[in-house]
Design an enzyme around this catalytic site. Structure first.
Site, PDB file in Angstrom:
ATOM      1  N   GLU A 230      55.643  19.357 -92.716  1.00 46.81           N
ATOM      2  CA  GLU A 230      54.629  19.764 -91.562  1.00 46.81           C
ATOM      3  C   GLU A 230      55.686  20.579 -90.811  1.00 46.81           C
ATOM      4  O   GLU A 230      56.648  20.322 -90.222  1.00 46.81           O
ATOM      5  CB  GLU A 230      54.016  18.307 -90.896  1.00 46.81           C
ATOM      6  CG  GLU A 230      53.403  18.871 -89.749  1.00 46.81           C
ATOM      7  CD  GLU A 230      52.563  17.745 -89.211  1.00 46.81           C
ATOM      8  OE1 GLU A 230      52.695  17.498 -87.710  1.00 46.81           O
ATOM      9  OE2 GLU A 230      51.790  17.017 -89.963  1.00 46.81           O
ATOM     10  N   CYS A 264      54.565  20.377 -82.148  1.00 44.32           N
ATOM     11  CA  CYS A 264      53.683  21.279 -83.285  1.00 44.32           C
ATOM     12  C   CYS A 264      52.403  21.531 -82.857  1.00 44.32           C
ATOM     13  O   CYS A 264      51.813  22.426 -83.641  1.00 44.32           O
ATOM     14  CB  CYS A 264      54.349  20.919 -84.527  1.00 44.32           C
ATOM     15  SG  CYS A 264      54.069  19.227 -85.234  1.00 44.32           S
TER      16      CYS A 264
END
Length: 472
Positions: A230, A264
């Protein structure tokens, strides 16, 4: 010679902690020692593993004060540190509840060939390696580890060297659970430690930058092991003319600046219909000005410090680039040094465009650039003009109107009339698009199933002669 690494305090700027860089031999030994115990951990069965994880959860709660203080020292913020501990406990409970059904042996079924039966079985990857980031140091080191452990894997974690103070108090909690401590460990160190870890595990999980993620993917490919990555994001939000601006500005402010924008999943750019731009910016700016820095103490406000010096420099660079190219700042706008820590108030700016770094590169700070659009086609084109595809948000007067836009956005998780939901809704399986990630979803049931290899047991149930055999 012992290689000690000095660790900076994000509130004071003082190097008040250190970690010791392990040798490759020490990393290898730690990993090899986990493997025999993993066999027993898997054999112990799902109920025993669940029992051990629940005992560990209670031990974490009993060490809560010490762990919270370590996280505050690591990150400089209190609200999110408390949230991390609660989120870990919730994650343990959730996976313990789901695991018995997810890991149960499937019933035998007849195949398309009547005398052949099929049963699928699951076999965990023996050793999972995890390389985790600094923005949520506890939670993001465990978001993959918890389902992997319950699935029957052993786990070795290399957390960020920027925020390592939580490791020791957490290891103290692990040490109190006999069955768990032999299959679960943390390894301090720099990026070199993470690179070495990949050489000794059977599966690697990484959360962090695209640049490092590419290196992890290449190293995993050379070893022919799975990698779940990720990576970065530049999450867009589109606000249509019909949107509820009171709701949209509140949601987008939170999603843009929570944890000082160091997530994020933060909204990093907002596209607003031209007809409502002025009203939108007025409302957003007014709300942004109401937030305060968590300075001089951790309870003074909502916005914590910029944890990483490198990130503070990037935020400053992006702001300077935008202003030089014509952006207008409505509030905030400066990275300040206060008693050695780096801080930035929520910053709203407009008259931005895609020639600016602030609209195309990951900023990772409490920065909210707003750009107008005239048509929905233009808004979608701008939203998709990126190397990233992690998350997004769409605001409109109706769900149907928002969904029509969301279906055109190239991103893995899209919130409708809200923002940042992909971080909160654990059932939401998704894949990252473009350079925002690689591999199976860490959300939903796949978050655990990815750690299991599937076997097909094919059984012949009678003594018939197979028609495809050679004739005697």
């Amino acid at each position: 010679m012992v290689n000690q690494i000095k660790i900076r305090n994000p509130r004071t700027g003082i190097n008040d902690y250190f970690i010791t860089q392990p040798t490759v031999e020490q990393i290898a030994t730690k990993c090899l020692n986990l493997r025999p115990a993993q066999i027993e951990w898997e054999k112990s069965g799902i109920e025993k593993r669940i029992q051990a994880m629940q005992q560990w959860k209670e031990t974490i709660f009993s060490h809560r004060e010490k762990l919270t203080q370590a996280l505050v020292n690591d990150t400089g913020r209190l609200i999110e540190s408390r949230l991390e501990i609660d989120s870990v406990a919730n994650s343990i409970d959730r996976w313990c509840k789901l695991a018995p059904q997810l890991l149960s042996t499937e019933s035998t079924k007849t195949t398309t060939i009547p005398f052949i039966q099929l049963q699928n079985q699951f076999s965990p990857y023996p050793l999972v390696g995890i390389i985790s980031p600094w923005n949520f140091p506890l939670l993001l080191s465990l978001i993959d580890a918890i389902p992997a452990l319950i699935a029957g894997c052993a786990v070795a974690i290399k957390p960020s060297e920027i925020t390592p103070r939580f490791i020791q108090p957490l290891l103290e909690t692990i040490a109190k659970i006999p069955l768990l401590c032999d299959v679960f460990t943390y390894i301090e160190g720099t990026g070199e430690t993470g690179a070495a870890l990949i050489e000794y595990v059977d599966f690697i999980c990484f959360t962090g930058s695209v640049a490092t993620g590419k290196k992890v993917a290449e190293a995993a490919a050379k070893r022919f092991i799975p990698a779940c990555l990720e990576l970065g994001g530049k999450d867009p939000a589109i606000v249509l003319a019909s949107a509820d601006l009171e709701l949209a500005t509140s949601a987008l402010l939170w999603a843009s600046v929570v944890n000082a924008g160091q997530s994020c999943l933060s909204i990093e750019r907002i596209y607003v219909a031209e007809s409502i731009l002025t009203e939108f910016i007025t409302k957003l700016t007014e709300k942004a000005k109401g937030l305060k820095l968590a300075y001089p103490n951790v309870e003074s406000g909502e916005i914590g410090p910029i944890i990483s010096i490198k990130q503070a420099e990037i935020i400053r660079e992006h702001l300077q680039d935008a202003v030089t190219k014509g952006a207008v700042i409505h509030c905030g706008g400066n990275v300040e040094n206060l008693d050695g820590g780096f801080w930035c108030l929520p910053t709203v700016l407009d008259r931005v465009n895609h020639s600016m770094k602030i609209m195309t590169e990951e900023t990772f700070g409490p920065i909210i650039p707003v750009m107008s659009f005239t048509t929905i086609e233009e808004a979608v084109k701008l939203a998709n003009d990126t190397i990233y595809g992690l998350s997004a948000a769409v605001f409109a007067g109706s769900e149907a109107e928002a969904l029509a836009v969301a279906s055109q956005i190239n991103a893995g998780g899209i919130s409708i009339n809200d923002a940042g939901l992909t971080a909160l809704i654990n059932e939401g399986e998704k894949n990252s698009f473009k350079f925002s990630g690689l591999g199976t979803s860490r959300m939903g049931v796949d978050g655990m199933k990815r750690f299991m290899r599937k076997k097909a047991i094919l059984s012949k149930v009678n003594s018939v002669i197979n028609p495809w055999w050679f004739k005697s």
